[in-house]
Design an enzyme around this catalytic site. Structure first.
Site, PDB file in Angstrom:
ATOM      1  N   ASN A  13       0.866  -1.186   0.000  1.00 22.25           N
ATOM      2  CA  ASN A  13       0.000   0.000   0.000  1.00 22.25           C
ATOM      3  C   ASN A  13       0.898   1.230   0.000  1.00 22.25           C
ATOM      4  OD1 ASN A  13      -1.804   2.044   0.472  1.00 22.25           O
ATOM      5  ND2 ASN A  13      -2.357   1.385   2.551  1.00 22.25           N
ATOM      6  N   LYS A  15       0.096   4.286  -0.190  1.00 19.21           N
ATOM      7  CA  LYS A  15      -0.538   5.481   0.395  1.00 19.21           C
ATOM      8  C   LYS A  15      -0.319   6.663  -0.558  1.00 19.21           C
ATOM      9  CE  LYS A  15      -0.094   3.261   4.830  1.00 19.21           C
ATOM     10  NZ  LYS A  15       0.038   3.340   6.281  1.00 19.21           N
ATOM     11  N   HIS A 105      -9.349   1.326   5.133  1.00 17.20           N
ATOM     12  CA  HIS A 105      -8.043   1.471   5.789  1.00 17.20           C
ATOM     13  C   HIS A 105      -8.197   2.378   7.005  1.00 17.20           C
ATOM     14  CE1 HIS A 105      -3.898   2.608   6.542  1.00 17.20           C
ATOM     15  NE2 HIS A 105      -3.573   1.497   5.925  1.00 17.20           N
ATOM     16  N   GLU A 107      -6.577   4.768   8.017  1.00 17.34           N
ATOM     17  CA  GLU A 107      -6.420   6.204   7.726  1.00 17.34           C
ATOM     18  C   GLU A 107      -7.700   6.788   7.134  1.00 17.34           C
ATOM     19  OE1 GLU A 107      -2.777   5.665   5.534  1.00 17.34           O
ATOM     20  OE2 GLU A 107      -1.863   5.001   7.416  1.00 17.34           O
ATOM     21  N   GLU A 175      -4.979  -4.917  10.560  1.00 21.04           N
ATOM     22  CA  GLU A 175      -3.952  -3.901  10.778  1.00 21.04           C
ATOM     23  C   GLU A 175      -4.217  -3.178  12.093  1.00 21.04           C
ATOM     24  OE1 GLU A 175      -2.053  -2.662   6.793  1.00 21.04           O
ATOM     25  OE2 GLU A 175      -3.738  -1.346   7.145  1.00 21.04           O
ATOM     26  N   GLY A 181       2.931   2.208  10.895  1.00 21.12           N
ATOM     27  CA  GLY A 181       3.914   3.286  10.806  1.00 21.12           C
ATOM     28  C   GLY A 181       4.644   3.569  12.100  1.00 21.12           C
ATOM     29  N   SER A 221       3.892  -2.156  10.287  1.00 26.35           N
ATOM     30  CA  SER A 221       5.342  -2.238  10.503  1.00 26.35           C
ATOM     31  C   SER A 221       5.954  -3.569  10.051  1.00 26.35           C
ATOM     32  CB  SER A 221       5.687  -1.926  11.975  1.00 26.35           C
ATOM     33  OG  SER A 221       5.300  -0.605  12.294  1.00 26.35           O
ATOM     34  N   GLY A 242       3.074  -1.059   4.281  1.00 23.97           N
ATOM     35  CA  GLY A 242       3.064   0.369   3.972  1.00 23.97           C
ATOM     36  C   GLY A 242       4.469   0.846   3.633  1.00 23.97           C
TER      37      GLY A 242
END
Ligand code: 13P
Length: 263
Positions: A13, A15, A105, A107, A175, A181, A221, A242
């Protein structure tokens, strides 16, 4: 539960990173690097999720060079067409030969107010247009403390699968928000426990066959150094990566987890 082999899926992904020119260079390098290393794409599927504006370029490259890579979008509209400024229809994505669309997701949930109902309607829309939804679920650090790890992902997945038919082809990505992250991945054991609970939800909502064939990914991560531990777990069938998916060498090493670490 029926014994089936699920083809592992390693998904990147991106992003909001890499414009369409960078995407072309990246996808070319990734394919070369994996082909040089004789990666067996039937044994471990590889997919990238570039920004919308890159998808046409990626499609052209993948088709022209017959690259064995799948790609998908990072979101999809719940609507088919009409006065929805800024939205992208699943119909457009399937025209671009996207195989997948990431849905819900964390986010999008936290920064764009996507509720479980919206995630469900996007899941239904993706399936309607022939896309495989990659449904993301996961608990925040606060949820983890209050309810344990599985409660929130379980209820998010239950809601996402409302009115989805039992023969639907879906992917689920677990996730944990606290792991995204942060450099602080879940342990393989934590991921396995939640993945096993999520598989039960699929069995309840879509039936045992769907539960046996659906791939459940871990995300948060993931890097070359920790992927093998996740892949050893029976209910973890791949990863949604990510940051580490933006580095060709690192991402190739994640894809090739069987080679460099042994599972
Ligand atoms: P990181 O791998 O950067 O933690 O991101 C995970 C993620 O959100 C993938 O969708």
């Amino acid at each position: 539960m029926a014994a089936v082999t699920r083809t592992p899926l390693i998904a990147g992904n991106w992003k909001m990173n890499l414009d369409h020119l960078q995407a072309i260079a990246f996808v070319q390098k990734l394919a070369w690097s994996l082909q040089d290393a004789k990666h067996d794409f039937d044994a471990v599927e590889v997919a990238v999720f570039p920004p919308f504006t890159d998808l046409r370029s990626v499609q052209t490259l993948v088709a022209a060079d017959k690259l064995p890579l799948a790609y998908g979008a990072q979101d999809v509209s719940s609507q088919d067409s009409g006065a929805f400024t800024g939205e992208i229809s699943g119909a457009f994505l399937s025209q671009l030969e996207c195989r997948y669309a990431i849905i819900g997701h964390s986010e999008r949930r936290s920064l764009h107010g996507e509720t479980d109902e919206i995630v469900n309607s996007k899941t239904v829309a993706a399936l309607k247009h022939g896309l495989v939804p990659v449904i993301c679920v996961g608990e925040t650090a606060e949820d983890l403390e209050k309810h344990g790890s599985a409660a929130v992902p379980v209820s998010q997945l239950r809601a996402a699968l409302e009115a989805v038919s039992s023969d639907a082809d879906i992917v689920v990505a677990y996730e944990p928000v606290w792991a995204i992250g942060s450099g602080k991945a879940a342990t393989p054991d934590q991921a396995e426990q939640v993945a096993a609970e999520l598989r039960k939800v699929i069995a309840e909502s879509l039936g045992e066959d769907a539960a046996a064939r659906t791939r459940i990914l871990y995300g948060g991560s993931v890097k070359a150094a920790n992927i093998a531990g996740f892949m050893r777990e029976p209910n973890v069938d791949g990863a949604l990566v990510g940051g580490a998916s933006l580095d060709v060498t690192e991402f190739s090493n994640i894809v090739r987890y069987q080679k460099h670490v042994g599972v």
